[in-house]
Design a protein around this motif. Structure first.
Motif, mmCIF file in Angstrom:
data_model
loop_
_atom_site.group_PDB
_atom_site.id
_atom_site.type_symbol
_atom_site.label_atom_id
_atom_site.label_comp_id
_atom_site.label_asym_id
_atom_site.label_seq_id
_atom_site.Cartn_x
_atom_site.Cartn_y
_atom_site.Cartn_z
ATOM 1 N N ARG A 499 7.529 15.085 -16.018
ATOM 2 C CA ARG A 499 6.189 14.568 -15.746
ATOM 3 C C ARG A 499 6.093 14.322 -14.243
ATOM 4 N NH1 ARG A 499 5.934 8.246 -17.824
ATOM 5 N NH2 ARG A 499 7.793 7.506 -16.723
ATOM 6 N N TYR A 500 4.988 14.799 -13.664
ATOM 7 C CA TYR A 500 4.767 14.697 -12.228
ATOM 8 C C TYR A 500 3.665 13.675 -11.983
ATOM 9 C CZ TYR A 500 2.832 15.952 -7.657
ATOM 10 O OH TYR A 500 2.331 15.914 -6.385
ATOM 11 N N VAL A 501 3.927 12.719 -11.102
ATOM 12 C CA VAL A 501 2.996 11.625 -10.828
ATOM 13 C C VAL A 501 2.613 11.676 -9.352
ATOM 14 C CG1 VAL A 501 2.650 9.122 -10.883
ATOM 15 C CG2 VAL A 501 4.143 10.219 -12.577
ATOM 16 N N MET A 502 1.284 11.627 -9.100
ATOM 17 C CA MET A 502 0.815 11.607 -7.717
ATOM 18 C C MET A 502 0.214 10.235 -7.408
ATOM 19 S SD MET A 502 -2.125 11.785 -5.679
ATOM 20 C CE MET A 502 -2.380 12.109 -3.944
ATOM 21 N N ARG A 503 0.692 9.617 -6.321
ATOM 22 C CA ARG A 503 0.140 8.351 -5.837
ATOM 23 C C ARG A 503 -0.288 8.506 -4.382
ATOM 24 N NH1 ARG A 503 4.475 3.855 -8.234
ATOM 25 N NH2 ARG A 503 3.776 3.944 -10.413
ATOM 26 N N HIS A 504 -1.180 7.627 -3.958
ATOM 27 C CA HIS A 504 -1.753 7.721 -2.615
ATOM 28 C C HIS A 504 -0.897 6.986 -1.582
ATOM 29 C CE1 HIS A 504 -5.474 9.308 -4.313
ATOM 30 N NE2 HIS A 504 -5.461 8.317 -5.188
ATOM 31 N N LEU A 505 -0.703 7.634 -0.439
ATOM 32 C CA LEU A 505 -0.181 6.972 0.756
ATOM 33 C C LEU A 505 -1.006 7.501 1.931
ATOM 34 C CD1 LEU A 505 1.636 5.212 2.391
ATOM 35 C CD2 LEU A 505 3.452 6.927 2.235
ATOM 36 N N THR A 506 -2.197 6.936 2.086
ATOM 37 C CA THR A 506 -3.110 7.398 3.136
ATOM 38 C C THR A 506 -2.616 6.908 4.492
ATOM 39 O OG1 THR A 506 -4.500 5.464 2.729
ATOM 40 C CG2 THR A 506 -5.107 7.512 1.626
ATOM 41 N N LEU A 507 -2.742 7.769 5.485
ATOM 42 C CA LEU A 507 -2.315 7.453 6.853
ATOM 43 C C LEU A 507 -3.506 7.625 7.787
ATOM 44 C CD1 LEU A 507 1.031 9.480 6.744
ATOM 45 C CD2 LEU A 507 0.745 7.023 6.348
ATOM 46 N N VAL A 580 -0.826 2.299 -1.800
ATOM 47 C CA VAL A 580 -0.253 2.206 -0.454
ATOM 48 C C VAL A 580 0.717 1.028 -0.364
ATOM 49 C CG1 VAL A 580 -0.789 1.813 1.985
ATOM 50 C CG2 VAL A 580 -2.239 3.335 0.620
ATOM 51 N N ALA A 581 0.343 -0.103 -0.972
ATOM 52 C CA ALA A 581 1.233 -1.271 -0.980
ATOM 53 C C ALA A 581 2.515 -0.972 -1.751
ATOM 54 C CB ALA A 581 0.511 -2.473 -1.587
ATOM 55 N N ASP A 582 2.378 -0.268 -2.877
ATOM 56 C CA ASP A 582 3.563 0.116 -3.648
ATOM 57 C C ASP A 582 4.469 1.034 -2.836
ATOM 58 O OD1 ASP A 582 2.775 -1.339 -5.855
ATOM 59 O OD2 ASP A 582 1.740 0.348 -6.793
ATOM 60 N N ALA A 583 3.848 1.947 -2.079
ATOM 61 C CA ALA A 583 4.635 2.868 -1.251
ATOM 62 C C ALA A 583 5.459 2.093 -0.226
ATOM 63 C CB ALA A 583 3.718 3.865 -0.552
ATOM 64 N N GLU A 584 4.819 1.143 0.452
ATOM 65 C CA GLU A 584 5.540 0.365 1.459
ATOM 66 C C GLU A 584 6.634 -0.464 0.819
ATOM 67 O OE1 GLU A 584 4.787 -2.696 5.160
ATOM 68 O OE2 GLU A 584 3.149 -1.538 4.322
ATOM 69 N N ALA A 585 6.340 -1.072 -0.331
ATOM 70 C CA ALA A 585 7.349 -1.880 -1.017
ATOM 71 C C ALA A 585 8.508 -1.032 -1.518
ATOM 72 C CB ALA A 585 6.705 -2.625 -2.188
ATOM 73 N N SER A 586 8.282 0.269 -1.674
ATOM 74 C CA SER A 586 9.325 1.173 -2.161
ATOM 75 C C SER A 586 10.077 1.861 -1.025
ATOM 76 C CB SER A 586 8.707 2.242 -3.075
ATOM 77 O OG SER A 586 7.995 1.655 -4.138
ATOM 78 N N GLY A 587 9.694 1.569 0.216
ATOM 79 C CA GLY A 587 10.387 2.147 1.360
ATOM 80 C C GLY A 587 9.811 3.457 1.854
#
Length: 633
Positions: A499-507, A580-587
């Protein structure tokens, strides 16, 4: 058995350590850390040689004359000056290259993360200089305040690897930003305070050559030799002007352009190499080579060549030439009783520790910034302690600040004592931080902070698939578009097992239309067509204006009025911000960033690399990403 487990854990730690940073910075850290032991060896050899029966040969070696003649024009200096004015100019040139790269595309592009370490770096300059002047006597000794303002990056990073946390990437970035301030100010001090009488004509030539470097970068010259030729002119003119050559190295390095490789350039290089594969002819091969070189900025190409020479040759040779103090005849006793020696020790050890520590915590308290994610207060103090290792820059300034050999020797002894004390103090602080506050690592997180949620996340494939691949992406990121094709290849390989999951990390700082595109795909998701819009946006990355997005919505048969209202009213902004917050918290710090199961993927993100890691996670049973919920229709 336990030995194997420990070794495996150490290998994992090193793998996480190296993968948390950009490639050029990762290579820089590895090279500088690896040269630390060579620096120590060169220092010990210099001390042994200078205190041996062959000490006269040691002194005489650096007085040997050497000249460079081209036609009727030449430059003649003794070997010691070739090292301080020639090789050390290359040392500062490489520092300038790294600073420019970090300012353009690296760790210093996010100015919000720069303010606090820069402020702490100012404290690490002001407090040491003040302490030195408080302790040192007047006269010539007072001119040595510049000795205590610099930090030796190579020794600092090498010692950090020995006495610091097992994972210290975030702390290293923080300390590197500090040393940027140190290096720029130190070179300015060398160039302005410790230079000889100025030849205005030579200064004007150096300024004209410097302007030529700016022009080369502006017009996009991609070959290396024009920059090398003009930088050499800057160096020669600077030496002739009476300014110290280090300022020429730093300024020239700062003006060598750096940029993120563009998608068109990368794709062009790939096209040329495919052509060479089909037609392995010399002219086609040359075109492929030129296309590849053009895609990589000249700044990084120079770093790749020069870093090993600087770390493994230039800095150790400088240490060999300058650390050899003859301690016989009572010099050590005299040095230990000299206020100059202890002014250097106090400035470097206490000054750096108090200056960096107080300014860092004070700046954080008044809201100038915060310590990097994963770095604890105790670890920041440990880094401040290690910043008292001045060595290379300190030894260089000793030779410029003092004309009296006795003062030079006493100050050198102070630098060597400071190196030992700062290293020991750093070790103690790091151990206390680990024992008292549990600060055992100073790196970015590597685990997905929020589990995959089928009720919230966008999933391609079976919700209950045994393997999970999560991608944090930005619709305007050219390499995310490339990675989208990679993800497709990975999905085809595993079929229903993935399963492929796409999440946002806008810059938005680098991709101004990324947030609008993210809002558009979420608005399409509200009408049941997330993946259709997702594919359209990546297929048209250069057309992401609002009218373009409306056209894509019409093409997909969406209710365009409802779609535009959702985008205009930011109805899905909270969802995007959460990602985006999840991305930062995940490194995750850039795009694309992949997670295999719950673990952040480190290294290349080509299809074969991702497939190999997913297969490994399947064998270990760690690839699920905490699957749950019911199957999607």
């Amino acid at each position: 058995m336990s030995t194997k487990r420990t070794r495996g854990k150490d290998q994992t730690s090193r793998r996480q350590l190296s993968g948390q940073l950009s490639g050029p910075l990762r290579r820089f850290l590895a090279t500088e850390s690896g040269s630390a032991m060579l620096l120590v060896a060169a220092t010990i050899l210099a001390l042994l040689w200078a205190n041996s029966p062959f000490s006269d040969a040691y002194e005489a070696l650096w007085d040997v004359g050497a000249s460079l003649q081209i036609g009727g024009v030449g430059l003649e200096m003794d070997l010691g000056h070739w090292i301080t004015d020639g090789l050390m100019a290359v040392f500062f040139f490489v520092i300038g290259l790294e600073v420019r790269r970090d300012l353009s595309v690296g760790e210093l592009t996010d100015r919000r993360r720069v303010v606090l370490p820069v402020f702490a770096g100012i404290g690490g300059l002001v407090v040491p200089a003040m302490l030195y002047l408080l302790i040192a006597p007047g006269g010539e000794a007072a001119q040595g305040w510049g000795i205590v303002i610099g930090t030796d990056t190579a020794f600092l990073l090498g010692t950090l690897a020995l006495v610091g946390p097992s994972i210290s990437t975030q702390l290293r970035v923080f300390l590197l930003t500090l040393t940027v301030v140190d290096d720029i100010v130190a070179v300015t001090v060398i160039g302005v305070v410790y230079s000889d009488a100025i030849d205005v004509g030579a200064v004007l030539i150096a300024a004209a050559a410097t302007a030529a470097l700016v022009v080369l970068g502006r017009v996009g010259v991609w070959r290396t030799w024009p920059y090398v030729l003009v930088a050499l002119i800057v160096w020669l003119a600077t030496i002739s002007s009476g300014l110290h050559a280090s300022i020429a190295g730093m300024v020239a390095g700062l003006l060598i352009p750096s940029f993120a490789p563009g998608r068109d350039a990368v794709e062009g290089a790939a096209t040329h190499f495919r052509a060479f594969r089909q037609s392995p002819m010399a002219e086609v091969g040359r075109s492929a080579k030129d296309a590849l070189v053009r895609a990589v900025p000249v700044n990084e190409r120079m770093q790749l060549i020069l870093h090993p020479w600087v770390s493994y040759v230039i800095v150790p040779v400088f240490a060999l030439a300058n650390a050899g103090v003859d301690l016989r005849g009572g010099l050590l006793t005299e040095a230990l009783a000299s206020p100059v020696t202890w002014a250097v020790v106090a400035g470097l050890v206490a000054g750096k520790f108090l200056g960096i520590g107080s300014f860092a915590f004070g700046g954080a308290k008044v809201g100038l910034g915060r310590l990097p994610q994963g770095v604890g207060p105790g670890q920041a103090l440990g880094g401040a302690a290690l910043s008292g290792i001045g060595f290379t820059v300190s030894l260089l300034i000793i030779g410029l600040a003092f004309e009296t050999p006795e003062l030079q020797d006493k100050a050198t002894v102070g630098v060597l004592i400071a190196l030992v004390i700062a290293s020991a103090l750093g070790w103690v602080v790091f151990r206390l931080a680990a024992v008292l506050h549990g600060e055992t690592a100073a790196g970015l997180p590597t685990v997905l902070s929020r589990s995959v949620d089928p009720g919230r996340d966008h999933i391609r494939g079976s919700v209950s698939a045994p393997l999970t691949l999560v991608e944090y992406a930005d619709f305007e990121c050219p390499f995310c578009a490339r990675a989208t094709g990679v993800a497709k290849e990975v999905r085809e390989h595993f079929g229903q097992d993935l399963r492929y999951v796409m999440r946002h990390l806008t810059l938005p700082e680098v991709h101004p239309r990324a947030e609008t595109a993210a809002a558009a795909v979420e608005a399409a998701a509200a009408q049941g067509q997330f993946w259709e819009m997702h594919d359209l946006l990546f297929a048209h990355q250069d057309q992401l204006e609002l009218e373009d997005l409306a056209g894509y919505a019409g093409h997909l048969g969406l209710d365009v009025e409802l779609f535009l209202r959702d985008v205009d009213e930011d109805l899905h902004a909270a969802h995007i911000r959460e990602d985006v917050a999840d991305a930062e918290a995940s490194g995750a710090r850039g795009t694309p960033t992949f997670f295999v199961g719950t673990q952040r993927h480190i290294g290349p993100f080509d299809a074969q690399s991702l497939i190999a890691e997913l297969e490994a996670s399947r064998r270990s049973g760690a690839g699920t990403g905490q699957a749950g919920g019911t199957a999607l229709p």
